[in-house]
Design a protein around this motif. Sequence first.
Motif, PDB file in Angstrom:
ATOM      1  N   PRO A 149      18.647 -38.038 -65.767  1.00  0.00           N
ATOM      2  CA  PRO A 149      18.088 -38.908 -66.820  1.00  0.00           C
ATOM      3  C   PRO A 149      19.008 -39.108 -68.021  1.00  0.00           C
ATOM      4  O   PRO A 149      19.246 -40.253 -68.428  1.00  0.00           O
ATOM      5  CB  PRO A 149      16.784 -38.206 -67.203  1.00  0.00           C
ATOM      6  N   PRO A 150      19.563 -38.000 -68.619  1.00  0.00           N
ATOM      7  CA  PRO A 150      20.467 -38.261 -69.753  1.00  0.00           C
ATOM      8  C   PRO A 150      21.729 -39.012 -69.348  1.00  0.00           C
ATOM      9  O   PRO A 150      22.257 -39.812 -70.119  1.00  0.00           O
ATOM     10  CB  PRO A 150      20.795 -36.854 -70.270  1.00  0.00           C
ATOM     11  N   ALA A 151      22.221 -38.774 -68.133  1.00  0.00           N
ATOM     12  CA  ALA A 151      23.437 -39.470 -67.681  1.00  0.00           C
ATOM     13  C   ALA A 151      23.191 -40.976 -67.585  1.00  0.00           C
ATOM     14  O   ALA A 151      24.005 -41.787 -68.038  1.00  0.00           O
ATOM     15  CB  ALA A 151      23.879 -38.919 -66.327  1.00  0.00           C
ATOM     16  N   ILE A 152      22.076 -41.367 -67.004  1.00  0.00           N
ATOM     17  CA  ILE A 152      21.765 -42.797 -66.863  1.00  0.00           C
ATOM     18  C   ILE A 152      21.536 -43.437 -68.228  1.00  0.00           C
ATOM     19  O   ILE A 152      22.004 -44.551 -68.500  1.00  0.00           O
ATOM     20  CB  ILE A 152      20.537 -42.972 -65.957  1.00  0.00           C
ATOM     21  N   TYR A 153      20.821 -42.736 -69.100  1.00  0.00           N
ATOM     22  CA  TYR A 153      20.535 -43.279 -70.439  1.00  0.00           C
ATOM     23  C   TYR A 153      21.820 -43.504 -71.225  1.00  0.00           C
ATOM     24  O   TYR A 153      22.044 -44.586 -71.800  1.00  0.00           O
ATOM     25  CB  TYR A 153      19.620 -42.317 -71.198  1.00  0.00           C
ATOM     26  N   LEU A 154      22.705 -42.505 -71.242  1.00  0.00           N
ATOM     27  CA  LEU A 154      23.958 -42.625 -71.987  1.00  0.00           C
ATOM     28  C   LEU A 154      24.852 -43.713 -71.385  1.00  0.00           C
ATOM     29  O   LEU A 154      25.527 -44.450 -72.112  1.00  0.00           O
ATOM     30  CB  LEU A 154      24.692 -41.282 -71.993  1.00  0.00           C
ATOM     31  N   THR A 155      24.855 -43.812 -70.069  1.00  0.00           N
ATOM     32  CA  THR A 155      25.689 -44.812 -69.407  1.00  0.00           C
ATOM     33  C   THR A 155      25.266 -46.226 -69.774  1.00  0.00           C
ATOM     34  O   THR A 155      26.102 -47.095 -70.038  1.00  0.00           O
ATOM     35  CB  THR A 155      25.624 -44.622 -67.883  1.00  0.00           C
ATOM     36  N   ARG A 156      23.976 -46.482 -69.802  1.00  0.00           N
ATOM     37  CA  ARG A 156      23.495 -47.831 -70.146  1.00  0.00           C
ATOM     38  C   ARG A 156      23.855 -48.198 -71.578  1.00  0.00           C
ATOM     39  O   ARG A 156      24.229 -49.330 -71.864  1.00  0.00           O
ATOM     40  CB  ARG A 156      21.974 -47.897 -69.947  1.00  0.00           C
ATOM     41  N   ARG A 157      23.768 -47.229 -72.479  1.00  0.00           N
ATOM     42  CA  ARG A 157      24.149 -47.492 -73.878  1.00  0.00           C
ATOM     43  C   ARG A 157      25.628 -47.840 -73.978  1.00  0.00           C
ATOM     44  O   ARG A 157      26.019 -48.809 -74.640  1.00  0.00           O
ATOM     45  CB  ARG A 157      23.842 -46.275 -74.746  1.00  0.00           C
ATOM     46  N   VAL A 158      26.457 -47.062 -73.304  1.00  0.00           N
ATOM     47  CA  VAL A 158      27.899 -47.302 -73.359  1.00  0.00           C
ATOM     48  C   VAL A 158      28.254 -48.637 -72.720  1.00  0.00           C
ATOM     49  O   VAL A 158      29.115 -49.374 -73.208  1.00  0.00           O
ATOM     50  CB  VAL A 158      28.662 -46.151 -72.671  1.00  0.00           C
ATOM     51  N   ALA A 159      27.584 -48.983 -71.620  1.00  0.00           N
ATOM     52  CA  ALA A 159      27.872 -50.245 -70.935  1.00  0.00           C
ATOM     53  C   ALA A 159      27.623 -51.431 -71.853  1.00  0.00           C
ATOM     54  O   ALA A 159      28.434 -52.369 -71.912  1.00  0.00           O
ATOM     55  CB  ALA A 159      27.013 -50.360 -69.677  1.00  0.00           C
ATOM     56  N   ARG A 160      26.515 -51.406 -72.585  1.00  0.00           N
ATOM     57  CA  ARG A 160      26.214 -52.509 -73.497  1.00  0.00           C
ATOM     58  C   ARG A 160      27.249 -52.587 -74.611  1.00  0.00           C
ATOM     59  O   ARG A 160      27.697 -53.676 -74.993  1.00  0.00           O
ATOM     60  CB  ARG A 160      24.808 -52.342 -74.083  1.00  0.00           C
ATOM     61  N   MET A 161      27.647 -51.437 -75.143  1.00  0.00           N
ATOM     62  CA  MET A 161      28.662 -51.422 -76.193  1.00  0.00           C
ATOM     63  C   MET A 161      29.997 -51.940 -75.677  1.00  0.00           C
ATOM     64  O   MET A 161      30.665 -52.747 -76.333  1.00  0.00           O
ATOM     65  CB  MET A 161      28.821 -50.003 -76.744  1.00  0.00           C
ATOM     66  N   ARG A 162      30.390 -51.494 -74.478  1.00  0.00           N
ATOM     67  CA  ARG A 162      31.691 -51.887 -73.924  1.00  0.00           C
ATOM     68  C   ARG A 162      31.753 -53.391 -73.672  1.00  0.00           C
ATOM     69  O   ARG A 162      32.788 -54.028 -73.885  1.00  0.00           O
ATOM     70  CB  ARG A 162      31.939 -51.139 -72.619  1.00  0.00           C
ATOM     71  N   ARG A 163      30.651 -53.980 -73.211  1.00  0.00           N
ATOM     72  CA  ARG A 163      30.668 -55.414 -72.917  1.00  0.00           C
ATOM     73  C   ARG A 163      30.901 -56.224 -74.193  1.00  0.00           C
ATOM     74  O   ARG A 163      31.704 -57.161 -74.216  1.00  0.00           O
ATOM     75  CB  ARG A 163      29.358 -55.847 -72.261  1.00  0.00           C
ATOM     76  N   ALA A 164      30.190 -55.837 -75.269  1.00  0.00           N
ATOM     77  CA  ALA A 164      30.364 -56.556 -76.538  1.00  0.00           C
ATOM     78  C   ALA A 164      31.782 -56.381 -77.070  1.00  0.00           C
ATOM     79  O   ALA A 164      32.415 -57.338 -77.541  1.00  0.00           O
ATOM     80  CB  ALA A 164      29.353 -56.053 -77.552  1.00  0.00           C
ATOM     81  N   ILE A 165      32.310 -55.163 -76.970  1.00  0.00           N
ATOM     82  CA  ILE A 165      33.663 -54.896 -77.469  1.00  0.00           C
ATOM     83  C   ILE A 165      34.701 -55.638 -76.634  1.00  0.00           C
ATOM     84  O   ILE A 165      35.683 -56.171 -77.160  1.00  0.00           O
ATOM     85  CB  ILE A 165      33.935 -53.378 -77.481  1.00  0.00           C
ATOM     86  N   THR A 166      34.491 -55.694 -75.312  1.00  0.00           N
ATOM     87  CA  THR A 166      35.439 -56.377 -74.429  1.00  0.00           C
ATOM     88  C   THR A 166      35.534 -57.855 -74.772  1.00  0.00           C
ATOM     89  O   THR A 166      36.622 -58.429 -74.816  1.00  0.00           O
ATOM     90  CB  THR A 166      35.022 -56.209 -72.956  1.00  0.00           C
ATOM     91  N   GLU A 167      34.384 -58.492 -75.030  1.00  0.00           N
ATOM     92  CA  GLU A 167      34.400 -59.909 -75.389  1.00  0.00           C
ATOM     93  C   GLU A 167      35.169 -60.132 -76.687  1.00  0.00           C
ATOM     94  O   GLU A 167      35.987 -61.046 -76.799  1.00  0.00           O
ATOM     95  CB  GLU A 167      32.960 -60.413 -75.528  1.00  0.00           C
ATOM     96  N   GLN A 168      34.932 -59.261 -77.683  1.00  0.00           N
ATOM     97  CA  GLN A 168      35.665 -59.387 -78.944  1.00  0.00           C
ATOM     98  C   GLN A 168      37.163 -59.187 -78.725  1.00  0.00           C
ATOM     99  O   GLN A 168      37.991 -59.892 -79.299  1.00  0.00           O
ATOM    100  CB  GLN A 168      35.150 -58.354 -79.950  1.00  0.00           C
ATOM    101  N   ARG A 169      37.512 -58.208 -77.876  1.00  0.00           N
ATOM    102  CA  ARG A 169      38.926 -57.904 -77.644  1.00  0.00           C
ATOM    103  C   ARG A 169      39.637 -59.074 -76.979  1.00  0.00           C
ATOM    104  O   ARG A 169      40.763 -59.419 -77.346  1.00  0.00           O
ATOM    105  CB  ARG A 169      39.043 -56.660 -76.759  1.00  0.00           C
ATOM    106  N   GLN A 170      38.986 -59.719 -75.992  1.00  0.00           N
ATOM    107  CA  GLN A 170      39.627 -60.835 -75.309  1.00  0.00           C
ATOM    108  C   GLN A 170      39.806 -62.025 -76.240  1.00  0.00           C
ATOM    109  O   GLN A 170      40.798 -62.740 -76.160  1.00  0.00           O
ATOM    110  CB  GLN A 170      38.818 -61.235 -74.075  1.00  0.00           C
ATOM    111  N   ARG A 171      38.853 -62.250 -77.145  1.00  0.00           N
ATOM    112  CA  ARG A 171      39.031 -63.326 -78.120  1.00  0.00           C
ATOM    113  C   ARG A 171      40.196 -63.000 -79.049  1.00  0.00           C
ATOM    114  O   ARG A 171      40.985 -63.875 -79.412  1.00  0.00           O
ATOM    115  CB  ARG A 171      37.745 -63.512 -78.940  1.00  0.00           C
ATOM    116  N   GLU A 172      40.310 -61.734 -79.408  1.00  0.00           N
ATOM    117  CA  GLU A 172      41.410 -61.336 -80.289  1.00  0.00           C
ATOM    118  C   GLU A 172      42.746 -61.463 -79.579  1.00  0.00           C
ATOM    119  O   GLU A 172      43.753 -61.884 -80.170  1.00  0.00           O
ATOM    120  CB  GLU A 172      41.191 -59.896 -80.768  1.00  0.00           C
ATOM    121  N   LEU A 173      42.780 -61.117 -78.284  1.00  0.00           N
ATOM    122  CA  LEU A 173      44.010 -61.279 -77.511  1.00  0.00           C
ATOM    123  C   LEU A 173      44.395 -62.752 -77.397  1.00  0.00           C
ATOM    124  O   LEU A 173      45.572 -63.101 -77.427  1.00  0.00           O
ATOM    125  CB  LEU A 173      43.831 -60.681 -76.108  1.00  0.00           C
TER     126      LEU A 173
END
Length: 590
Positions: free
Chosen positions: A186-210
């Motif tokens: 349970p904690p592994a799945i919960y933490l993973t979903r949080r990180v996935a959402r954060m990474r997607r938003a950061i990735t989009e910002q990073r590609q625009r910056e690139l």
Amino acid sequence: MPSYERGRRASEAEKTQAREVSLRRIGRLFGPHRWPLAVVTLIIIASSIIAMASPFLLRAVIDQALPRQDVRLLVWLVIGMIGVAAATAALGVIQTWISTAVGQKVMHGLRTTVFAHLHRQSVGFFTRTRTGEVQSRITNDIGGMEAVVTTTATSVASNLTTTIATMAAMVALSWRLSLVSLIVLPPAIYLTRRVARMRRAITEQRQRELADLNVTIEEGLSVSGAQLSKTLSTGSALVERFTASSRRLIDLELRSELAGRWRMASMSIIFAAIPALIYLSAGLPFSAGALSIGTLVAFTALQAGLFRPLMGLLNVGVTLTASLALFGRIFEYLDLPVEVDDPPSPVSLEHPVGHLRLEDVSFTYPGSPTPAVAGVTLDVPAGTSLALVGETGSGKSTIAGLIARLYDPTAGRVTIDGVDVRDLRLADLAAIVGVVSQETYLLHTTIRENLRYAAPSASDAEIESAARAAQIHDVIVSLPDGYDTTVGSRGHRFSGGEKQRIAIARTLLRDPKILVLDEATSALDTSTERAVQQAFDRLAQGRTTVTIAHRLSTIRDADQIVVVDHGQVLESGTHETLVDSAGRYAALAA
């Protein structure tokens, strides 16, 4: 950050949120490689099953071979352990080879598909798109997807089968201790979903910056950009802009890495606590004596080994979710409609003669409130010359673009020998219509390859013949490397007149029936213009010619002259008749 920049980024963020990327569409990229992937999956399953023999061999060593001092059994068990390790290693090499080959082929297919699709876009797309944005999508975005494309499928299969096999072996050893181990999920799945959402938003910002970084490089380090920055002394501002963009990339990369690190740290603590709980459970009164030492050691080894595939499986989810931003940007380009494309049932002109007509043609640029061309009708018989004159912005170059089908008219039609140009293959039309414009573009390669770019099958003799006709051969052979001289970026090694004559030679190699000269001499001095004009005269022989010029001296002898104003034809005729009519042309000629 300037307000217009914030507005642009907000708009791009809204577009990203509006784009939904289907996992099924991503999966279709792997469709042509289903059989190699099936083989990889079988290898992974076999490897996982074979690897699960290790804990049972370890239990036998501890509970049977060592206590009984059975050397024969111990030797066979050790050979079994080594054999398991060797088999899984060999299968791993084969798996990596096949999966990497599949991933690289998928990447190759995606790169070439995007490049080919963008190459089919109209000129309007490239005028609307920021310099460097297209290159950034192909290099940075597709490059960022490489790890996902090359490892995702095999990583999912490998980690999933290993996780299932490991948990099955744990249950076989002790179902009670397995229940204790499951508290990590349970904690592994919960933490993973949080990180996935954060990474997607950061990735989009990073590609625009690139993309912004790529734009700055393209605009600041190209030949034209470097000349502009030096003449305006804006070098320091460009460096500051580049530095600020690079600094923002540092922040985004740190946020992306830390988003995964704190999750990994949390999971490491949880997994480290599990063996202690297992030992505690084994020592409690209700389970005392129920487990052998070998079972306990083997189970603990399995539980420790569960960490890697389970985290790998969860990491795939994080990486895939984050990469949806990249897939979204690529699919956005792949979904662009092709505004100017080959017809579904093309017509072939076997022996074109070059009779050009514009029949009530109108054209409006996207987003413009007024038409650039409105109701223009022209008839240019084969082998004759037409000159278009008028003030800047009157629509002359737009008419030239419509003839070459850089755009399609919003009303009316352009025909060659009675056939609508929209019914011709683009390649066939390019062979019939040759264009020489004011801004000559030369590739950063040799003169010979620049000329052969127009006709890949042209021989050296044909290349030299075209150069002689364009009156540039003597200039070329006077260079130390002759035709093998590198022209430099955009041809900046040569003067304007020399570049124009190279462009004329390039057009001659195609031998077009219709020639469009779009203000090709307006930036040249008088003596250079005279030399280039002589080359044009040689080029125009036997061809239908459309000339756009500001200097009326270059079009006095045209068979018909048309005055264009605000996209409309004001008057037409020969030089003499137009001068006698005392209209707009006469005022321009005065």
